[in-house]
Design a protein around this motif. Structure first.
Motif, PDB file in Angstrom:
ATOM      1  N   GLN A 117     -11.103   2.355   8.936  1.00 41.73           N
ATOM      2  CA  GLN A 117     -11.715   2.125   7.619  1.00 41.73           C
ATOM      3  C   GLN A 117     -12.071   0.654   7.503  1.00 41.73           C
ATOM      4  O   GLN A 117     -11.668  -0.165   8.323  1.00 41.73           O
ATOM      5  N   ASP A 118     -12.790   0.342   6.454  1.00 43.78           N
ATOM      6  CA  ASP A 118     -13.077  -1.055   6.141  1.00 43.78           C
ATOM      7  C   ASP A 118     -11.921  -1.586   5.321  1.00 43.78           C
ATOM      8  O   ASP A 118     -11.505  -0.964   4.344  1.00 43.78           O
ATOM      9  N   GLY A 119     -11.410  -2.732   5.712  1.00 41.10           N
ATOM     10  CA  GLY A 119     -10.271  -3.280   5.007  1.00 41.10           C
ATOM     11  C   GLY A 119     -10.256  -4.793   5.032  1.00 41.10           C
ATOM     12  O   GLY A 119     -11.174  -5.446   5.535  1.00 41.10           O
ATOM     13  N   GLU A 120      -9.174  -5.337   4.501  1.00 39.90           N
ATOM     14  CA  GLU A 120      -9.000  -6.781   4.407  1.00 39.90           C
ATOM     15  C   GLU A 120      -7.609  -7.113   4.940  1.00 39.90           C
ATOM     16  O   GLU A 120      -6.675  -6.341   4.791  1.00 39.90           O
ATOM     17  N   GLY A 148     -12.555   0.747  12.667  1.00 39.13           N
ATOM     18  CA  GLY A 148     -12.774   0.195  11.338  1.00 39.13           C
ATOM     19  C   GLY A 148     -13.131  -1.272  11.407  1.00 39.13           C
ATOM     20  O   GLY A 148     -13.457  -1.799  12.479  1.00 39.13           O
ATOM     21  N   LEU A 150     -11.958  -5.264   9.658  1.00 36.43           N
ATOM     22  CA  LEU A 150     -11.029  -6.043   8.849  1.00 36.43           C
ATOM     23  C   LEU A 150     -11.656  -7.397   8.552  1.00 36.43           C
ATOM     24  O   LEU A 150     -12.110  -8.088   9.464  1.00 36.43           O
ATOM     25  N   LEU A 165      -2.179  -5.689   5.141  1.00 37.50           N
ATOM     26  CA  LEU A 165      -3.468  -4.994   5.288  1.00 37.50           C
ATOM     27  C   LEU A 165      -3.802  -4.330   3.959  1.00 37.50           C
ATOM     28  O   LEU A 165      -2.937  -3.710   3.345  1.00 37.50           O
ATOM     29  N   TYR A 167      -6.476  -1.638   2.317  1.00 35.70           N
ATOM     30  CA  TYR A 167      -7.522  -0.624   2.478  1.00 35.70           C
ATOM     31  C   TYR A 167      -7.724   0.034   1.126  1.00 35.70           C
ATOM     32  O   TYR A 167      -6.865   0.785   0.673  1.00 35.70           O
TER      33      TYR A 167
END
Length: 197
Positions: A117-120, A148, A150, A165, A167
């Protein structure tokens, strides 16, 4: 001696003989009662001694059991203290790694925990300052392996080490302390096996 004196002497002799017989029977009964009482006293004494011996043995057994339980409890407590100290020392050693080894370890943790997924990803201010120049690219590569992305957060988190993390609205705590805490049982088993087996 007159007839009256003879009769009186006979009555007195008969009474004396009868009194002696009564005394003899009384003494015999008294001896029987004393013998029976002595026998009963010996039985009671033997019973008390037997019960006392049983009570003493039971008490000894309870004391031995209590001592054994105390010894095992104290041994376990001390082992747990040693295990906790070893785990804390390992934690401190991980926290004091040089930057190259520390960020190499974090890269592996990112690879293991990154989602498709797209996350930070958020770090502490301390880690942001000492982060190697190429680490942002290594983060991206690790996230790409998982399918994904980050993005490195520009804002720091109030964490001691490791990272968080994010998400969507979900956060995964990947600080070193959280990792140690989540694996505490497995770490205790491993340290126990190394030290006490």
């Amino acid at each position: 001696m007159t007839g009256l004196e003879k009769i009186t002497d006979q009555i007195l002799a008969g009474a004396k003989q009868e009194a002696e017989e009564i005394l003899r029977q009384a003494k015999s009964q008294a001896n029987e009662i004393l013998a029976a009482a002595k026998l009963k006293a010996e039985e009671i004494t033997a019973g008390i001694q037997k019960k006392s011996a049983s009570d003493v043995e039971s008490c000894r057994s309870r004391v031995a059991s209590a001592n054994d339980l105390f010894y095992r409890t104290e041994t376990l407590r001390r082992k747990q203290e040693v295990i906790a100290q070893v785990i804390e020392a390992a934690y401190e050693k991980v926290c004091s790694m040089d930057a190259a080894d520390y960020f190499g370890m974090l890269e592996k943790i990112i690879e293991k925990n990154a989602l498709a997924q797209d996350g930070e990803i958020c770090f502490s201010q301390k880690d942001l300052k000492r982060m190697p120049a190429d680490f942002k690219d290594r983060i991206s590569a690790a996230a790409k392996k998982a399918g994904g992305t980050l993005t490195l957060s520009k804002e720091s988190r109030k964490i001691e080490n490791g990272f968080v993390l994010v998400y969507g609205g979900m956060e995964e705590n990947c600080t070193i302390r959280a990792i140690f805490d989540s694996r505490r049982d497995a770490l205790q088993d491993q340290v126990n096996a190394l030290l006490f087996s």
